[in-house]
Structure formats: structure tokens, C-alpha cells
Design a protein around this motif. Structure first.
Motif, PDB file in Angstrom:
ATOM      1  N   SER A  58       0.825  -1.208   0.000  1.00  0.00           N
ATOM      2  CA  SER A  58       0.000   0.000   0.000  1.00  0.00           C
ATOM      3  C   SER A  58       0.860   1.259   0.000  1.00  0.00           C
ATOM      4  CB  SER A  58      -0.923  -0.015   1.219  1.00  0.00           C
ATOM      5  OG  SER A  58      -1.685   1.162   1.282  1.00  0.00           O
ATOM      6  N   SER A  59       1.933   1.266   0.809  1.00  0.00           N
ATOM      7  CA  SER A  59       2.791   2.453   0.872  1.00  0.00           C
ATOM      8  C   SER A  59       3.537   2.671  -0.441  1.00  0.00           C
ATOM      9  CB  SER A  59       3.784   2.326   2.030  1.00  0.00           C
ATOM     10  OG  SER A  59       4.585   1.162   1.875  1.00  0.00           O
ATOM     11  N   ASP A  60       3.978   1.560  -1.077  1.00  0.00           N
ATOM     12  CA  ASP A  60       4.650   1.682  -2.373  1.00  0.00           C
ATOM     13  C   ASP A  60       3.700   2.250  -3.423  1.00  0.00           C
ATOM     14  OD1 ASP A  60       6.961   0.664  -1.320  1.00  0.00           O
ATOM     15  OD2 ASP A  60       6.583  -1.392  -1.984  1.00  0.00           O
ATOM     16  N   LEU A  61       2.468   1.741  -3.431  1.00  0.00           N
ATOM     17  CA  LEU A  61       1.489   2.226  -4.400  1.00  0.00           C
ATOM     18  C   LEU A  61       1.135   3.685  -4.150  1.00  0.00           C
ATOM     19  CD1 LEU A  61      -0.911  -0.844  -4.730  1.00  0.00           C
ATOM     20  CD2 LEU A  61       0.603   0.083  -6.488  1.00  0.00           C
ATOM     21  N   ASP A  62       1.087   4.073  -2.885  1.00  0.00           N
ATOM     22  CA  ASP A  62       0.824   5.481  -2.574  1.00  0.00           C
ATOM     23  C   ASP A  62       1.878   6.378  -3.217  1.00  0.00           C
ATOM     24  OD1 ASP A  62      -1.401   4.831  -1.107  1.00  0.00           O
ATOM     25  OD2 ASP A  62      -0.404   4.952   0.844  1.00  0.00           O
ATOM     26  N   ALA A  63       3.140   5.972  -3.109  1.00  0.00           N
ATOM     27  CA  ALA A  63       4.231   6.763  -3.688  1.00  0.00           C
ATOM     28  C   ALA A  63       4.145   6.785  -5.212  1.00  0.00           C
ATOM     29  CB  ALA A  63       5.575   6.194  -3.242  1.00  0.00           C
ATOM     30  N   ILE A  64       3.780   5.639  -5.800  1.00  0.00           N
ATOM     31  CA  ILE A  64       3.662   5.565  -7.259  1.00  0.00           C
ATOM     32  C   ILE A  64       2.537   6.469  -7.752  1.00  0.00           C
ATOM     33  CG2 ILE A  64       3.102   4.054  -9.197  1.00  0.00           C
ATOM     34  CD1 ILE A  64       4.435   1.768  -7.616  1.00  0.00           C
ATOM     35  N   TYR A  65       1.393   6.383  -7.075  1.00  0.00           N
ATOM     36  CA  TYR A  65       0.260   7.202  -7.511  1.00  0.00           C
ATOM     37  C   TYR A  65       0.497   8.687  -7.265  1.00  0.00           C
ATOM     38  CZ  TYR A  65      -2.668   3.253  -8.742  1.00  0.00           C
ATOM     39  OH  TYR A  65      -3.177   2.137  -9.361  1.00  0.00           O
ATOM     40  N   GLN A  66       1.363   8.999  -6.320  1.00  0.00           N
ATOM     41  CA  GLN A  66       1.727  10.397  -6.136  1.00  0.00           C
ATOM     42  C   GLN A  66       2.463  10.918  -7.370  1.00  0.00           C
ATOM     43  OE1 GLN A  66       0.786  12.374  -3.726  1.00  0.00           O
ATOM     44  NE2 GLN A  66       1.903  14.153  -4.489  1.00  0.00           N
ATOM     45  N   LYS A  67       3.350  10.094  -7.932  1.00  0.00           N
ATOM     46  CA  LYS A  67       4.053  10.482  -9.159  1.00  0.00           C
ATOM     47  C   LYS A  67       3.083  10.605 -10.328  1.00  0.00           C
ATOM     48  CE  LYS A  67       8.444   8.259  -7.875  1.00  0.00           C
ATOM     49  NZ  LYS A  67       9.451   7.226  -8.262  1.00  0.00           N
ATOM     50  N   VAL A  68       2.140   9.668 -10.408  1.00  0.00           N
ATOM     51  CA  VAL A  68       1.144   9.718 -11.481  1.00  0.00           C
ATOM     52  C   VAL A  68       0.300  10.985 -11.351  1.00  0.00           C
ATOM     53  CG1 VAL A  68      -0.872   8.575 -12.476  1.00  0.00           C
ATOM     54  CG2 VAL A  68       1.074   7.210 -11.702  1.00  0.00           C
ATOM     55  N   THR A  69      -0.088  11.294 -10.125  1.00  0.00           N
ATOM     56  CA  THR A  69      -0.896  12.493  -9.886  1.00  0.00           C
ATOM     57  C   THR A  69      -0.158  13.748 -10.333  1.00  0.00           C
ATOM     58  OG1 THR A  69      -2.018  11.456  -8.005  1.00  0.00           O
ATOM     59  CG2 THR A  69      -2.080  13.852  -8.125  1.00  0.00           C
ATOM     60  N   LEU A  70       1.128  13.834 -10.006  1.00  0.00           N
ATOM     61  CA  LEU A  70       1.909  15.010 -10.387  1.00  0.00           C
ATOM     62  C   LEU A  70       2.075  15.124 -11.900  1.00  0.00           C
ATOM     63  CD1 LEU A  70       4.696  14.964  -7.640  1.00  0.00           C
ATOM     64  CD2 LEU A  70       2.757  16.539  -7.830  1.00  0.00           C
ATOM     65  N   ALA A  71       1.976  13.986 -12.602  1.00  0.00           N
ATOM     66  CA  ALA A  71       2.135  14.003 -14.057  1.00  0.00           C
ATOM     67  C   ALA A  71       0.888  14.505 -14.777  1.00  0.00           C
ATOM     68  CB  ALA A  71       2.492  12.604 -14.560  1.00  0.00           C
ATOM     69  N   VAL A  72      -0.291  14.271 -14.198  1.00  0.00           N
ATOM     70  CA  VAL A  72      -1.522  14.625 -14.907  1.00  0.00           C
ATOM     71  C   VAL A  72      -2.332  15.719 -14.218  1.00  0.00           C
ATOM     72  CG1 VAL A  72      -1.697  12.339 -15.947  1.00  0.00           C
ATOM     73  CG2 VAL A  72      -2.872  12.778 -13.791  1.00  0.00           C
ATOM     74  N   ALA A  73      -2.329  15.739 -12.876  1.00  0.00           N
ATOM     75  CA  ALA A  73      -3.229  16.650 -12.157  1.00  0.00           C
ATOM     76  C   ALA A  73      -2.955  18.128 -12.423  1.00  0.00           C
ATOM     77  CB  ALA A  73      -3.180  16.354 -10.656  1.00  0.00           C
ATOM     78  N   PRO A  74      -1.686  18.592 -12.430  1.00  0.00           N
ATOM     79  CA  PRO A  74      -1.476  20.026 -12.685  1.00  0.00           C
ATOM     80  C   PRO A  74      -2.005  20.473 -14.044  1.00  0.00           C
ATOM     81  CG  PRO A  74       0.494  19.057 -11.715  1.00  0.00           C
ATOM     82  CD  PRO A  74      -0.414  17.921 -12.061  1.00  0.00           C
ATOM     83  N   LEU A  75      -1.777  19.660 -15.082  1.00  0.00           N
ATOM     84  CA  LEU A  75      -2.277  20.029 -16.407  1.00  0.00           C
ATOM     85  C   LEU A  75      -3.799  20.044 -16.437  1.00  0.00           C
ATOM     86  CD1 LEU A  75       0.187  18.059 -18.725  1.00  0.00           C
ATOM     87  CD2 LEU A  75       0.005  20.543 -18.495  1.00  0.00           C
ATOM     88  N   PHE A  76      -4.412  19.074 -15.765  1.00  0.00           N
ATOM     89  CA  PHE A  76      -5.869  19.029 -15.732  1.00  0.00           C
ATOM     90  C   PHE A  76      -6.435  20.187 -14.917  1.00  0.00           C
ATOM     91  CE2 PHE A  76      -6.606  14.227 -16.705  1.00  0.00           C
ATOM     92  CZ  PHE A  76      -6.109  14.440 -17.977  1.00  0.00           C
ATOM     93  N   ALA A  77      -5.786  20.502 -13.792  1.00  0.00           N
ATOM     94  CA  ALA A  77      -6.253  21.628 -12.980  1.00  0.00           C
ATOM     95  C   ALA A  77      -6.155  22.935 -13.766  1.00  0.00           C
ATOM     96  CB  ALA A  77      -5.445  21.720 -11.687  1.00  0.00           C
ATOM     97  N   LEU A  78      -5.058  23.106 -14.502  1.00  0.00           N
ATOM     98  CA  LEU A  78      -4.903  24.311 -15.325  1.00  0.00           C
ATOM     99  C   LEU A  78      -5.937  24.353 -16.448  1.00  0.00           C
ATOM    100  CD1 LEU A  78      -1.011  24.586 -15.620  1.00  0.00           C
ATOM    101  CD2 LEU A  78      -2.552  26.140 -14.398  1.00  0.00           C
ATOM    102  N   THR A  79      -6.242  23.182 -17.023  1.00  0.00           N
ATOM    103  CA  THR A  79      -7.250  23.130 -18.080  1.00  0.00           C
ATOM    104  C   THR A  79      -8.611  23.545 -17.549  1.00  0.00           C
ATOM    105  OG1 THR A  79      -6.077  21.371 -19.266  1.00  0.00           O
ATOM    106  CG2 THR A  79      -8.420  21.624 -19.727  1.00  0.00           C
ATOM    107  N   VAL A  80      -8.983  23.003 -16.384  1.00  0.00           N
ATOM    108  CA  VAL A  80     -10.266  23.380 -15.786  1.00  0.00           C
ATOM    109  C   VAL A  80     -10.259  24.852 -15.403  1.00  0.00           C
ATOM    110  CG1 VAL A  80     -11.839  22.966 -13.863  1.00  0.00           C
ATOM    111  CG2 VAL A  80     -10.713  21.041 -14.969  1.00  0.00           C
ATOM    112  N   MET A  81      -9.131  25.328 -14.886  1.00  0.00           N
ATOM    113  CA  MET A  81      -9.034  26.739 -14.519  1.00  0.00           C
ATOM    114  C   MET A  81      -9.251  27.635 -15.736  1.00  0.00           C
ATOM    115  SD  MET A  81      -5.883  28.836 -12.743  1.00  0.00           S
ATOM    116  CE  MET A  81      -4.968  28.990 -14.286  1.00  0.00           C
ATOM    117  N   MET A  82      -8.581  27.305 -16.864  1.00  0.00           N
ATOM    118  CA  MET A  82      -8.744  28.112 -18.066  1.00  0.00           C
ATOM    119  C   MET A  82     -10.169  28.021 -18.602  1.00  0.00           C
ATOM    120  SD  MET A  82      -6.065  29.811 -18.590  1.00  0.00           S
ATOM    121  CE  MET A  82      -6.923  30.537 -19.975  1.00  0.00           C
TER     122      MET A  82
END
Length: 508
Positions: free
Chosen positions: A6-30
Motif C-alpha cells: 500500500s505504501s509503495d502504491l501510494d508513492a507511485i500514484y503520487q508520481k502519477v498524480t503530479l504528471a496529470v493533475a497540474p495540467l488538468f487543474a490548469l485546463t479546468v481553470m482556463m
């Protein structure tokens, strides 16, 4: 290959989140800025074009007509062409249209461009939903969904001070302030489109910075999502849509979504004018939009930053808590209940003190935003399977039908009644409370337990406590047996609502 810890997956999904979430947040913001900057421009846009409140409300709502029409088709198209290509094209398109709003001369042009903007923006949310569903398992969706709503809140945070500065350019270069606003807020969407095209990964395995072992663990954990993606690509569109609209939860979710649209449109398009009414001690009657001084108008736009900033923080905190507790219904219903009660009482608070009215506006808007990630996660979990690709677009379409009603309804009430502001807030507060009740009824329906458990109350008496203990033991046994649906299953004293292979918990 076995899944990681579970802890390993948490770290992996944190990297995945950083790869997609900022772009998606900016898209929704725009997206939110380019559709909602009309609310800031309205302070000078309405008198410049000599629009009535009813015409302004109707024009603002026309965006949602074409937006709704495009939601499901884009939802069906997104898995086939991918979010990266689709989002890039849409961002460039709506950036151009949003910029052209500066050339509007009359109500007809205003209506036409709002329709076109809605068509261009309609595919953005379906593309991002589709992408998130192949990047995250259902039990991890609340936080990624939260970033989409953070984008909405950040649009208010960034949009308000930016609009204040741009509106202050009134007269520069022979342009009105609202024209500068449309030009300089529309153009950045084109640049963001290029960034999405080059930076957004198409699949989880393409996320930069992942080791081979992390990619393997990620693919194993997302095996169910990969199979669902293959199934939805092979399922006819008519079948996918029919599975959603014939679902037993459709009526309750549809009414809840419709109410959310009415409330959302009111907040997005009328918040600066509500704040202006507080500054000028106006009841926001039919003449309030054109009343006041330029200074009070700019102050209202600037102060609009605060409710949305608090809302952004509330969204992140609520989604993180919901995902950690693996509970959704109360995380949606409780904030909505608070928002509904305070909205209903808002006229009394505003009459007592403008500061008290402003604080109550902050709380009610933040609570309304905080409920959104949990509501979206509930919809995704209740539609597990290939039809989930159209479930969120369909209910988003229903919500935007509410938005079509909400904004012009608000304008008409304000224009035609002496105490329009009073009646708008009272009605909005009551419908938010109704939405809260519907969510609790839905949670009770899904739970299929004794009445106390279905209403998420503490079990009473020895029999109730025994039933809760039995439910907890069953959940723990399922988790020990390796059932995927029990991933993150709650411990003792929690009720588990199973939907497909996943679980939605409610604390008892």
C-alpha cells in the motif's frame, strides 16, 4: 506480477498524480475563466451593451446549451483518440472563441459566441474523466477528481485579481475594460493547448520518473481499469448510454445533478454582483447591476478572490479526508447541508452586517465546492463497467441543464421582484437542502442495511451494535481474503457499501 504494498502504491500514484493533475487543474481553470469571466466583465459589459438582467442571464446560460449537446459524444470519442490530442485541440479552439468575445457589439453576437464557446469546451471534462479512470482505480478517484474542482476554485482566485487589473485598463487603446479582459484571458488557452499536447502522458506507463518495477506494480494494480477500457471501446455507444439512463439510481442522481447546476450557475455568474450589493448596501434589485461607483465595482471583483481561495482549500481537504476514510456520502451531504442552511439565512446575515454577509458567502461557497469530488466519485462507483465513460458526461449534462435554468431564473427574480435578492438566496438554500436529503436517501438505498445503518447513524442497542460488529468482521474477512473491492476497507465501527468490486464506506 503481484501488486506492490500500500505504501509503495501510494508513492507511485503520487508520481502519477503530479504528471496529470497540474495540467488538468490548469485546463479546468482556463475553461472556468473563459466561460466565467463574463461575471466580472458584466459590471461594465451590461451597461455598455445595454443588456437587461434577463438578457444577461439568458446569454450566460446559452453556453450550456451547446456544452450539454457535446458532452456525451465527446465522452464516447475520448477513449478512442485520447485526452492529450482532444484537450489540445479544444483548448486552442475555445481560446480563439473566448478572445473574439471582445468584438461583441450587441445581444445577438453575445448569444452566438456563447453558443460557440460551449461547443468548444464541452469535450474537456469527458476527456479528463476518461483519462483519470485509466490512471487511477476507483478507490483512489476522490483526490484526482478534487484537482478538477480545485481548478474551478483557482479560476475564482486568479480570475478575480486579474479581472480587476484588466478592467482598470478601460479606455486604453480605445478599448473597454471588458474587451481587454476577454482578449488577455482567452489567448493563454492556446498556449496551454500546446503544453498539454507535448507534456500529458497517454498511458500510466508513460509517466516520467517511474522505475520498471513501479510500472509493473502500477499495471498490475490497474489491470481492472485496463480491461474496462478495452470493454468500453468494444461496446456500442447506444448500449453504453442506455445502461446509464435505465439504471435504478438514475432519477435520484439526475435530480441532485440538476439542483447542483442551478446553484453552481448562480454562484459563478452572480457572486461579484452579490458582493457589490454588500458593498453598496443594495438588495441587488433590478438596478443594482448598473448602480454603484467604478471603485465599488472593482472592489467587488477583487473581493471575489477570497471565497474561491477558501473553496480551493476546502476541496483538497474534503477529498483527502474522504479518500482516507473511504467514505463518500457523508462527505458530500454534510458540506451541502451547511451550505444550504447558511444560504437560506444569508439575507438576514447580510442585513445585520455586510461583513457577516460576506463571511457567510465564503462558507456557503466553500462547502458547496467541497462536496463535488465525493459526488463525482459516487457517480463513478455506481456506474462501474464500460458505461462509466458516459455516466459522468450524462450527469454533467443534467447539471448544466440546471445551469441553463439557474442563471436566467436568478436574473428574472432580481428584475421582477422588489426583494429579488432575498428570494434568490432563500430558494437556493432550500434546493441545496433538498439535494442533501436526496444524497442521504441514495446512500440509504445503496447501503441495504438496518435503518440506523442506512442513515449512517450510530447503531442503537445491543442488536444494533452486534449488527455493526458483524459488518465490520465481514469487511475484515473480505480484506484478508484478498478481494479487490475491500481494498482500503474500513475497520470496526464502519459500514461498507459495495458497488461492483469497490467499496464505499460510511462511518457508523
Amino acid at each position: 506480477m503481484p501488486k506492490g504494498s500500500s505504501s509503495d502504491l501510494d508513492a507511485i500514484y503520487q508520481k502519477v498524480t503530479l504528471a496529470v493533475a497540474p495540467l488538468f487543474a490548469l485546463t479546468v481553470m482556463m475553461s472556468t475563466i473563459d466561460r466565467g469571466n463574463l461575471s466580472y466583465a458584466s459590471i461594465s459589459f451590461i451597461p455598455a451593451l445595454q443588456l437587461t438582467p434577463t438578457a444577461y442571464g439568458a446569454g450566460s446560460s446559452l453556453f450550456f446549451a451547446t456544452y450539454i449537446i457535446g458532452l456525451v459524444p465527446f465522452g464516447l470519442l475520448a477513449p478512442h483518440i485520447g485526452a492529450r490530442r482532444l484537450l489540445a485541440a479544444l483548448l486552442v479552439s475555445w481560446g480563439v472563441v473566448a478572445t473574439c468575445m471582445a468584438a461583441v457589439k450587441d445581444a445577438g453576437g453575445f448569444f452566438a459566441l456563447r453558443l460557440l464557446l460551449g461547443a468548444c469546451e464541452s469535450g474537456s471534462m469527458p476527456a479528463m474523466w476518461s483519462h483519470l479512470m485509466i490512471f487511477f482505480p476507483k478507490s483512489r478517484l476522490p483526490k484526482p477528481f478534487a484537482y478538477l474542482f480545485v481548478g474551478t476554485a483557482l479560476a475564482g482566485v486568479v480570475g478575480a485579481p486579474l479581472a480587476t487589473g484588466l478592467l482598470a485598463l478601460d479606455g486604453k487603446g480605445g478599448l473597454h475594460g471588458y474587451q481587454w479582459l476577454f482578449i488577455l484571458e482567452g489567448a493563454p488557452a492556446v498556449l496551454l493547448g500546446a503544453a498539454v499536447f507535448f507534456l500529458l502522458p497517454d498511458t500510466p506507463s508513460e509517466v516520467k520518473g517511474l522505475k520498471a518495477s513501479e510500472v509493473a506494480a502500477l499495471e498490475a494494480d490497474l489491470a481492472a481499469e485496463a480491461r474496462a477500457q478495452e470493454e468500453r471501446l468494444a461496446t456500442p455507444a447506444k448500449t453504453l448510454i442506455w445502461q446509464v439512463v435505465r439504471g435504478k439510481y438514475f432519477p435520484l442522481l439526475a435530480v441532485t445533478s440538476f439542483i447542483a447546476g442551478i446553484v453552481s450557475a448562480t454562484y459563478v455568474y452572480w457572486t461579484p454582483l452579490i458582493i457589490k450589493g454588500l458593498i453598496t448596501n443594495s438588495a441587488l434589485s433590478s438596478g443594482a447591476a448598473a448602480g454603484g461607483t467604478a471603485r465599488s465595482s472593482l472592489a467587488a471583483v477583487g473581493l471575489s478572490t477570497i471565497p474561491f481561495a477558501v473553496g480551493a482549500a476546502a476541496v483538497i481537504l474534503a477529498a483527502a479526508h474522504a479518500q482516507r476514510r473511504q467514505e463518500l456520502f457523508l462527505h458530500a451531504a454534510v458540506p451541502l447541508a451547511v451550505s444550504g442552511v447558511i444560504t437560506t439565512l444569508f439575507p438576514l446575515m447580510a442585513q445585520a452586517s455586510p461583513i457577516l454577509g460576506f463571511v457567510s458567502l465564503i462558507i456557503t461557497l466553500a462547502c458547496a465546492l467541497a462536496a463535488n469530488p465525493s459526488v463525482s466519485s459516487i457517480i463513478a462507483l455506481l456506474h462501474k463497467g464500460p458505461h462509466e465513460v458516459v455516466a459522468l458526461p450524462i450527469f454533467d449534462g443534467v447539471m448544466n441543464l440546471g445551469a441553463i435554468v439557474g442563471s436566467p431564473l436568478t436574473g428574472a427574480i432580481i428584475q421582477k421582484t422588489e426583494r429579488g435578492f432575498f428570494w434568490v438566496t432563500v430558494v437556493m438554500g432550500l434546493v441545496i437542502c433538498l439535494s442533501t436529503c436526496l444524497l442521504l436517501v441514495l446512500g440509504a438505498w445503496v447501503a441495504h442495511g438496518p435503518l440506523a445503518e442506512r442513515l449512517f447513524l450510530k447503531p442503537r442497542g445491543a442488536a444494533g451494535r452486534a449488527a455493526a460488529a458483524a459488518a465490520a468482521e465481514a469487511a475484515e474477512a473480505a480484506a484478508a481474503g484478498g478481494e479487490e473491492g475491500a481494498r482500503g476497507a474500513p475497520g470496526a465501527g464502519r459500514i461498507v457499501i459495495r458497488v461492483g468490486d469497490d467499496a464505499v464506506g460510511a462511518k457508523s
